[in-house]
Motif scaffolding. Structure first.
Motif, PDB file in Angstrom:
ATOM      1  N   ALA A 349       0.808  -1.518   0.038  1.00  0.00           N
ATOM      2  CA  ALA A 349      -0.035  -0.273  -0.087  1.00  0.00           C
ATOM      3  C   ALA A 349       0.759   1.550  -0.431  1.00  0.00           C
ATOM      4  O   ALA A 349       0.373   2.178  -0.426  1.00  0.00           O
ATOM      5  N   GLU A 350       1.902   1.116   0.938  1.00  0.00           N
ATOM      6  CA  GLU A 350       2.507   2.177   1.089  1.00  0.00           C
ATOM      7  C   GLU A 350       3.533   2.473  -0.861  1.00  0.00           C
ATOM      8  O   GLU A 350       3.608   3.498  -0.942  1.00  0.00           O
ATOM      9  N   ARG A 351       3.949   1.186  -1.314  1.00  0.00           N
ATOM     10  CA  ARG A 351       4.731   1.209  -2.405  1.00  0.00           C
ATOM     11  C   ARG A 351       3.485   1.999  -3.785  1.00  0.00           C
ATOM     12  O   ARG A 351       3.720   2.589  -4.028  1.00  0.00           O
ATOM     13  N   VAL A 352       2.209   1.851  -3.333  1.00  0.00           N
ATOM     14  CA  VAL A 352       1.135   2.060  -4.284  1.00  0.00           C
ATOM     15  C   VAL A 352       0.803   3.570  -4.228  1.00  0.00           C
ATOM     16  O   VAL A 352       0.922   4.431  -4.860  1.00  0.00           O
ATOM     17  N   ARG A 353       1.039   3.733  -2.855  1.00  0.00           N
ATOM     18  CA  ARG A 353       0.730   5.211  -2.478  1.00  0.00           C
ATOM     19  C   ARG A 353       1.865   6.394  -3.202  1.00  0.00           C
ATOM     20  O   ARG A 353       1.732   7.508  -3.547  1.00  0.00           O
ATOM     21  N   ARG A 354       3.062   5.805  -3.109  1.00  0.00           N
ATOM     22  CA  ARG A 354       4.593   6.540  -3.761  1.00  0.00           C
ATOM     23  C   ARG A 354       4.255   6.875  -5.032  1.00  0.00           C
ATOM     24  O   ARG A 354       4.712   7.967  -6.091  1.00  0.00           O
ATOM     25  N   TRP A 355       3.990   5.571  -5.224  1.00  0.00           N
ATOM     26  CA  TRP A 355       4.305   5.364  -7.307  1.00  0.00           C
ATOM     27  C   TRP A 355       3.353   5.980  -7.983  1.00  0.00           C
ATOM     28  O   TRP A 355       3.247   6.584  -9.226  1.00  0.00           O
ATOM     29  N   THR A 356       1.711   6.459  -7.098  1.00  0.00           N
ATOM     30  CA  THR A 356       0.292   7.178  -8.030  1.00  0.00           C
ATOM     31  C   THR A 356       1.029   8.275  -7.645  1.00  0.00           C
ATOM     32  O   THR A 356       0.061   9.244  -7.969  1.00  0.00           O
ATOM     33  N   ALA A 357       1.312   9.393  -6.334  1.00  0.00           N
ATOM     34  CA  ALA A 357       1.586  10.217  -6.207  1.00  0.00           C
ATOM     35  C   ALA A 357       1.999  11.256  -7.235  1.00  0.00           C
ATOM     36  O   ALA A 357       1.732  12.339  -7.361  1.00  0.00           O
ATOM     37  N   VAL A 358       2.343  10.477  -7.901  1.00  0.00           N
ATOM     38  CA  VAL A 358       3.448  12.015  -9.106  1.00  0.00           C
ATOM     39  C   VAL A 358       1.995  11.908 -10.391  1.00  0.00           C
ATOM     40  O   VAL A 358       2.420  12.606 -11.158  1.00  0.00           O
ATOM     41  N   ARG A 359       1.017  11.197  -9.924  1.00  0.00           N
ATOM     42  CA  ARG A 359      -0.162  11.562 -11.425  1.00  0.00           C
ATOM     43  C   ARG A 359      -1.112  11.530 -11.224  1.00  0.00           C
ATOM     44  O   ARG A 359      -1.659  11.742 -11.661  1.00  0.00           O
ATOM     45  N   LEU A 360      -1.861  11.446  -9.798  1.00  0.00           N
ATOM     46  CA  LEU A 360      -2.748  11.298  -9.094  1.00  0.00           C
ATOM     47  C   LEU A 360      -2.927  11.915  -7.730  1.00  0.00           C
ATOM     48  O   LEU A 360      -2.001  11.875  -6.948  1.00  0.00           O
ATOM     49  N   PRO A 361      -3.644  12.291  -7.492  1.00  0.00           N
ATOM     50  CA  PRO A 361      -3.530  13.954  -6.527  1.00  0.00           C
ATOM     51  C   PRO A 361      -3.403  12.908  -4.647  1.00  0.00           C
ATOM     52  O   PRO A 361      -4.099  11.660  -4.854  1.00  0.00           O
ATOM     53  N   PRO A 362      -2.906  12.585  -4.310  1.00  0.00           N
ATOM     54  CA  PRO A 362      -2.076  12.381  -2.655  1.00  0.00           C
ATOM     55  C   PRO A 362      -3.048  12.040  -2.270  1.00  0.00           C
ATOM     56  O   PRO A 362      -3.098  10.897  -1.432  1.00  0.00           O
ATOM     57  N   ARG A 363      -3.921  12.862  -1.575  1.00  0.00           N
ATOM     58  CA  ARG A 363      -5.426  12.810  -0.780  1.00  0.00           C
ATOM     59  C   ARG A 363      -6.177  11.569  -1.706  1.00  0.00           C
ATOM     60  O   ARG A 363      -6.625  10.350  -0.587  1.00  0.00           O
ATOM     61  N   ILE A 364      -6.414  11.584  -2.934  1.00  0.00           N
ATOM     62  CA  ILE A 364      -7.191  10.767  -3.355  1.00  0.00           C
ATOM     63  C   ILE A 364      -6.779   8.962  -3.551  1.00  0.00           C
ATOM     64  O   ILE A 364      -7.739   8.438  -2.876  1.00  0.00           O
ATOM     65  N   VAL A 365      -5.883   9.324  -3.492  1.00  0.00           N
ATOM     66  CA  VAL A 365      -4.477   8.138  -3.525  1.00  0.00           C
ATOM     67  C   VAL A 365      -4.756   7.766  -2.073  1.00  0.00           C
ATOM     68  O   VAL A 365      -4.963   6.314  -1.906  1.00  0.00           O
ATOM     69  N   ALA A 366      -4.202   8.381  -1.646  1.00  0.00           N
ATOM     70  CA  ALA A 366      -4.405   7.939   0.609  1.00  0.00           C
ATOM     71  C   ALA A 366      -5.313   7.438   1.489  1.00  0.00           C
ATOM     72  O   ALA A 366      -6.046   6.664   1.183  1.00  0.00           O
ATOM     73  N   GLY A 367      -6.757   8.533   0.494  1.00  0.00           N
ATOM     74  CA  GLY A 367      -7.996   7.777   1.007  1.00  0.00           C
ATOM     75  C   GLY A 367      -8.190   6.505   0.353  1.00  0.00           C
ATOM     76  O   GLY A 367      -9.234   6.350   1.197  1.00  0.00           O
ATOM     77  N   THR A 368      -8.394   6.439  -1.431  1.00  0.00           N
ATOM     78  CA  THR A 368      -8.603   5.268  -1.460  1.00  0.00           C
ATOM     79  C   THR A 368      -7.853   3.721  -0.569  1.00  0.00           C
ATOM     80  O   THR A 368      -9.292   2.838  -0.735  1.00  0.00           O
ATOM     81  N   LEU A 369      -6.994   4.131  -0.290  1.00  0.00           N
ATOM     82  CA  LEU A 369      -6.031   3.154   0.314  1.00  0.00           C
ATOM     83  C   LEU A 369      -6.534   2.567   1.613  1.00  0.00           C
ATOM     84  O   LEU A 369      -6.896   1.596   1.833  1.00  0.00           O
ATOM     85  N   VAL A 370      -6.207   4.000   2.663  1.00  0.00           N
ATOM     86  CA  VAL A 370      -7.528   3.597   3.778  1.00  0.00           C
ATOM     87  C   VAL A 370      -8.139   3.329   3.610  1.00  0.00           C
ATOM     88  O   VAL A 370      -9.033   2.426   4.379  1.00  0.00           O
TER      89      VAL A 370
END
Length: 613
Positions: A349-370
């Motif tokens: 989950a942490e790796r996905v959050r970092r990989w996608t942070a440059v392409r998608l809004p970080p809050r949306i990615v983090a919120g989706t994973l949480v």
């Protein structure tokens, strides 16, 4: 004092499961659970300060005995079954806190010392821990009497100490790690499956330890220290040979050495190959979900090499053991390593959050994973609640037969012969629950030897007891479930009865009676008295009358449940005789009929009516 986010997460993973566990805590037994198995054995061990099933689990049993006595202060709120079941919860909650710590530590691997976990790391670690808390096996054995949750705690302590040693490389931490490994040998033996991977983990990083004889001596000493607890098993077995179980041994030492081999556990294991154990895999997948099972293993490869080797090494030892033990309690080993798979999930989950942070809004990615972790945790509660809720189960009737017998108020110190189910319930109530009055149980072959003291037989077992009694034994009802067996007749009527002294037939009078409301109707107690020898036997019919009409009836071929004919009574003997009649709560009269059979019909010898009181 204001808590930081890590501490808030710790409070959540402790208090939320604690609240759910208390609400679902086991508070009774089914008949099958009372008849045998590890849970009931653990409860007796802790209540009586004895060893449990082989190999005795000395540390767990001794600490459980301490808890049972300290928890007496909780008696107004928890019954003994709950108090003993909560002992498992006492290990489960620290296990969850260690799981949470392990997940946070895994996400900080490779980062500078002092780095604080992010809000995202705290959230996914807490939710992953809650997922673990509500998996079926961990939840079930956290609210019932077993030592599996303590085994999880032991396993997690070993792994965390190994990681802590890697960070510090100090002798003190190493020795604590060895002590934790030694605990597994005096506790749940399957916990020792983590030890080989730990040894490789340590030696691979510090091979010089093998060339330090003083340190090796210290390691051996602290590892063996918990094994001294087995002296408790030997001591208690020497004091109580009746606790050793079935079999004959020439001395305590012979029994002790045999006991430690755990023969029943070996019998459940197999070395045969009969294909892929699909049922086992289905159960694991159902408990963990396919997502956690697959991604958890894959995510472990994201750890630094040494730690990945430790985690995967532990799993590698567990896999063949689970297969070999597939006919036994294999699940006692599997959920101890669930937290390792959750490490892989949070790392991915942490790796996905970092990989996608440059392409998608970080809050949306983090919120989706949480949110995904939250759904996983919620799914475990929804799926497992019905099966793991052990409170107030309709089937938990195992103790009921004992409560029914005790409701008849046998004398303090009496012995009771009951059915197998009744004796099991009475034994638990007397030895563990501490129910009053204190009584003991005996088998059918011991009844005659017990005559002369306070002795009772249950009505359910009376058909087997009556034929073996000496001819001069005197019977008298003790209530609706018990019959008193005496060598001398009773001659007094209790002061609570309504005395009438009404002659019935030559040699017999109805000395007194009592009526009492029950949950389903009325109990009528008659006190017969033989004024002289009685010439013939008669049957008894007790009826409730309302406005002249009979509305309820109970019959017996002879008094005392049909087992004590009038012709057996001595002059002056008072015999109590109880009858249960259902319904007719507003009846106004009790009608007592003595009758005999004649020509295929019934002939009344006497009819007596008394006011119901």
């Amino acid at each position: 004092m204001r808590l930081n986010r890590v501490q808030v997460g710790a409070v959540v993973v402790a208090l939320v499961p604690l609240a759910v566990y208390v609400l679902t805590l086991q508070n009774g037994f089914t008949p099958g659970e009372l008849q045998g198995g590890d849970p009931i054995t653990h409860q007796y061990a802790q209540a009586l300060f004895r060893f449990a099933n082989a190999p005795g689990y000395p540390i767990f049993s001794m600490l459980g005995a301490l808890w049972f006595r300290l928890s007496a202060m909780l008696t107004p709120f928890f019954n003994p079954v709950e108090r003993l079941s909560f002992y498992s919860t006492l290990y489960a909650i620290p296990s969850l806190i260690l799981t949470y710590s392990l997940l946070l530590k895994a996400q900080l691997s490779g980062k500078p010392a002092g780095t604080q976990p992010s809000v995202f790391a705290v959230c996914v670690s807490a939710l992953a821990t809650l997922f673990f808390a509500f998996t079926y096996f961990f939840w079930y054995y956290s609210v019932s009497s077993e030592n599996y949750s303590s085994g999880v705690l032991n396993t997690l302590a070993i792994i965390l100490l190994a990681i802590h040693w890697q960070e510090r490389r100090d002798e003190g931490t190493l020795l604590w790690l060895c002590f934790a490994c030694g605990l597994s040998l005096a506790h749940l033996l399957t916990t020792a499956l983590a030890v080989p991977a730990v040894i490789i983990f340590v030696v691979a990083q510090q091979p010089k330890y093998l060339r330090q004889p003083v340190l090796i001596a210290k390691i051996v000493a602290v590892t063996a220290l918990p094994l001294l607890s087995y002296a408790f098993v030997y001591w208690r077995a020497a004091e109580h040979p009746e606790w050793r179980g079935q079999g004959a041994w020439p001395d305590t030492l012979t029994w002790f050495l045999k006991f430690l081999t755990v023969p029943q556990g070996q019998a459940e294991m197999t070395l045969s190959w009969d294909g892929i154990p699909w049922i086992l895999l289905q159960k694991l997948t159902a408990d963990l979900t396919p997502v956690v099972l697959v991604l958890g293993i894959a995510g472990l490869f994201l750890l630094p090499r040494a730690r990945a080797g430790l985690m995967l090494g532990v799993l590698a030892v567990y896999v063949p053991e689970v297969y070999l033990n597939r006919y036994g309690n294999w699940y006692q080993t599997t959920f101890a390593v669930y937290p390792l798979l959750l490490i892989g999930c949070v790392l991915l989950a942490e790796r996905v959050r970092r990989w996608t942070a440059v392409r998608l809004p970080p809050r949306i990615v983090a919120g989706t994973l949480v949110g995904a972790f939250a759904l996983l945790a919620a799914s475990r509660i929804a799926v497992n609640y019905a099966a793991t809720n052990l409170r107030d189960r309709p089937t938990a009737t195992g103790l009921n037969p004992g409560w029914v017998l005790l409701a008849d108020k046998p004398k303090t110190g009496a012995v009771i012969a009951g059915t197998f189910e009744e004796n099991l319930a009475l034994d638990y109530l007397a030895q563990v629950w501490g129910a009053q009055p204190p009584v003991a149980t005996i088998g059918l072959k011991q009844v005659n030897a017990a005559l002369g003291g306070p002795l009772y037989a249950s009505r359910a077992v009376l058909p087997l007891v009556a034929p073996q009694l000496p001819p001069d034994t005197h019977l008298s009802s003790q209530g609706t479930a018990l019959v008193a067996l005496r060598v001398a007749p009773e001659t007094m009527v209790p002061s609570s009865a309504s005395v009438i002294g009404k002659p019935i037939v030559p040699g017999l009078q109805l000395a007194a009676y009592e009526t009492r409301r029950t949950a389903t109707g009325w109990r009528v107690t008659l006190y017969w008295q033989a004024t002289q020898s009685i010439a013939r036997d008669m049957a008894v019919s007790v009826r409730l009358v309302k406005a002249g009409a009979e509305v309820a009836q109970a019959d017996a071929a002879h008094p005392v449940g049909g087992y004590y004919p009038f012709t057996h009574w001595q002059a002056g003997e008072v015999v109590r005789d109880d009858y249960v009649l259902t319904g007719a709560s507003d009846a106004d009269t009790v009608r007592v009929i003595l009758y005999h059979t004649q020509g295929g019909g019934f002939v009344n010898d006497v009819v007596v009516e008394v006011a119901k009181r």
